[in-house]
Motif scaffolding. Structure first.
Motif, short mmCIF file in Angstrom:
data_model
loop_
_atom_site.label_atom_id
_atom_site.label_comp_id
_atom_site.label_asym_id
_atom_site.label_seq_id
_atom_site.Cartn_x
_atom_site.Cartn_y
_atom_site.Cartn_z
N ARG A 12 -9.97 7.00 7.84
CA ARG A 12 -10.96 6.08 7.29
C ARG A 12 -10.78 4.66 7.81
NH1 ARG A 12 -10.51 10.26 4.49
NH2 ARG A 12 -12.05 11.04 3.03
N ASN A 13 -9.53 4.21 7.85
CA ASN A 13 -9.22 2.83 8.27
C ASN A 13 -7.82 2.77 8.85
OD1 ASN A 13 -11.55 1.40 7.20
ND2 ASN A 13 -10.69 1.80 5.18
N ALA A 14 -7.63 1.91 9.81
CA ALA A 14 -6.28 1.62 10.27
C ALA A 14 -5.60 0.81 9.17
CB ALA A 14 -6.32 0.81 11.57
N MET A 15 -4.34 1.11 8.89
CA MET A 15 -3.63 0.37 7.84
C MET A 15 -2.13 0.50 8.02
SD MET A 15 -4.43 2.75 4.44
CE MET A 15 -6.19 2.69 4.60
N SER A 16 -1.43 -0.32 7.27
CA SER A 16 0.04 -0.32 7.33
C SER A 16 0.59 0.71 6.34
CB SER A 16 0.57 -1.71 6.97
OG SER A 16 0.33 -1.98 5.59
N GLY A 17 1.85 1.00 6.51
CA GLY A 17 2.53 1.89 5.57
C GLY A 17 2.51 1.32 4.17
N TYR A 18 2.67 0.02 4.07
CA TYR A 18 2.65 -0.63 2.76
C TYR A 18 1.30 -0.44 2.07
CZ TYR A 18 2.85 -4.21 -0.85
OH TYR A 18 2.81 -4.87 -2.06
N GLU A 19 0.21 -0.57 2.83
CA GLU A 19 -1.12 -0.38 2.25
C GLU A 19 -1.30 1.06 1.76
OE1 GLU A 19 -3.99 -3.44 4.62
OE2 GLU A 19 -2.99 -1.89 5.82
N ILE A 20 -0.84 2.01 2.55
CA ILE A 20 -0.93 3.41 2.14
C ILE A 20 -0.11 3.63 0.87
CG2 ILE A 20 -0.34 5.79 2.77
CD1 ILE A 20 -0.92 4.95 5.71
N GLN A 21 1.09 3.07 0.85
CA GLN A 21 1.95 3.20 -0.32
C GLN A 21 1.31 2.59 -1.56
OE1 GLN A 21 5.81 1.27 -0.08
NE2 GLN A 21 6.74 3.01 -1.09
N GLN A 22 0.64 1.46 -1.42
CA GLN A 22 -0.02 0.83 -2.56
C GLN A 22 -1.16 1.70 -3.09
OE1 GLN A 22 0.99 -2.03 -4.25
NE2 GLN A 22 2.72 -1.46 -2.97
N ILE A 23 -1.93 2.30 -2.20
CA ILE A 23 -3.00 3.21 -2.63
C ILE A 23 -2.40 4.40 -3.38
CG2 ILE A 23 -4.81 4.78 -1.84
CD1 ILE A 23 -5.24 2.81 0.51
N ALA A 24 -1.32 4.95 -2.83
CA ALA A 24 -0.66 6.09 -3.47
C ALA A 24 -0.14 5.71 -4.86
CB ALA A 24 0.48 6.61 -2.59
N ASN A 25 0.49 4.55 -4.96
CA ASN A 25 1.00 4.09 -6.26
C ASN A 25 -0.13 3.87 -7.26
OD1 ASN A 25 3.69 4.10 -5.49
ND2 ASN A 25 3.70 1.95 -4.93
N HIS A 26 -1.17 3.23 -6.80
CA HIS A 26 -2.30 2.88 -7.68
C HIS A 26 -3.02 4.13 -8.19
CE1 HIS A 26 -5.48 0.64 -9.47
NE2 HIS A 26 -6.39 1.03 -8.61
N SER A 27 -3.08 5.16 -7.36
CA SER A 27 -3.80 6.37 -7.77
C SER A 27 -2.92 7.39 -8.48
CB SER A 27 -4.44 7.03 -6.55
OG SER A 27 -3.44 7.51 -5.68
N GLY A 28 -1.61 7.10 -8.58
CA GLY A 28 -0.70 8.02 -9.26
C GLY A 28 -0.46 9.31 -8.50
N MET A 29 -0.49 9.25 -7.18
CA MET A 29 -0.39 10.45 -6.36
C MET A 29 0.88 11.26 -6.59
SD MET A 29 -1.97 9.81 -2.65
CE MET A 29 -3.73 9.81 -2.46
N GLU A 30 1.97 10.58 -6.96
CA GLU A 30 3.19 11.36 -7.16
C GLU A 30 3.02 12.35 -8.31
OE1 GLU A 30 4.26 7.48 -9.42
OE2 GLU A 30 3.44 7.89 -7.45
N ASN A 31 2.08 12.06 -9.23
CA ASN A 31 1.85 12.95 -10.36
C ASN A 31 0.96 14.13 -10.02
OD1 ASN A 31 3.36 11.33 -12.13
ND2 ASN A 31 1.61 9.99 -12.45
N TRP A 32 -0.04 13.92 -9.19
CA TRP A 32 -1.00 15.00 -8.97
C TRP A 32 -0.99 15.57 -7.56
CZ3 TRP A 32 -4.68 13.86 -5.35
CH2 TRP A 32 -4.97 12.51 -5.13
N ALA A 33 -0.42 14.90 -6.61
CA ALA A 33 -0.41 15.41 -5.24
C ALA A 33 1.00 15.71 -4.75
CB ALA A 33 -1.10 14.44 -4.29
#
Length: 175
Positions: A12-33
């Motif tokens: 979807r977009n070029a981004m940094s690891g930090y940006e990906i990590q922030q999206i993952a944290n914000h969406s609670g991915m560790e709980n559902w993915a």
């Protein structure tokens, strides 16, 4: 899952690891993915070594430089194949450790069993609160498949809650 998730964001977009990590944290991915935020950087390095992503640019942030990643054509092909494979396979998870514990729950003193189930119920309540919080944040921006996914996740959590209550009720009847 981490590979699919990282490629999915980068398509979807070029981004940094930090940006990906922030999206993952914000969406609670560790709980559902089952994607832990710390695994993202490891995945980025591996995906880069495999030629699936590449560094588009380096940005200076204070004294640090951060890499901005973009997906390659090979990465797009791999993403498509991985997404097709993952969406096609049946993957119903059962809590084998908890089911095994339930099988032998009678071997615990009743009070210990009640405490264990009560602890599980409290953890599940916290998970439900987090789930509802995340769902409320996302509900205005969900496509129909996203809403169906959240409805299914809720049904699973509520079903687990019902199981715990049935076990607790059976323990209360035995005392």
């Amino acid at each position: 899952m981490t590979k699919l998730m990282v490629l999915g964001f980068l398509i979807r977009n070029a981004m940094s690891g930090y940006e990906i990590q922030q999206i993952a944290n914000h969406s609670g991915m560790e709980n559902w993915a089952n994607v832990l935020p710390g695994s993202i950087y490891h995945a980025l390095k591996k995906l880069e070594q495999e030629g699936l992503i590449q560094i588009k640019a380096h940005e200076q942030v204070g004294n640090r430089s951060k890499a901005i990643y973009q997906i390659t054509d090979k990465g797009k092909e791999t993403y498509h194949q991985l997404l097709l494979q993952t969406a096609s396979e049946v993957n119903v998870l059962f809590s084998s450790t908890f089911y095994t514990a339930l099988l032998f729950l009678n071997d615990l003193p009743d009070e210990d069993a009640r405490v264990a189930i009560s602890t599980q119920q409290k953890r599940l309540e916290k998970s439900l609160e987090e789930f509802y919080h995340i769902r409320k944040q996302k509900e205005r921006h969900l496509p129909p498949r996203g809403e169906a996914t959240f409805a299914h996740m809720e049904a699973q959590l509520l079903s687990y809650q019902k199981l715990l209550q049935q076990v607790r009720d059976s323990l209360e009847q035995n005392s």
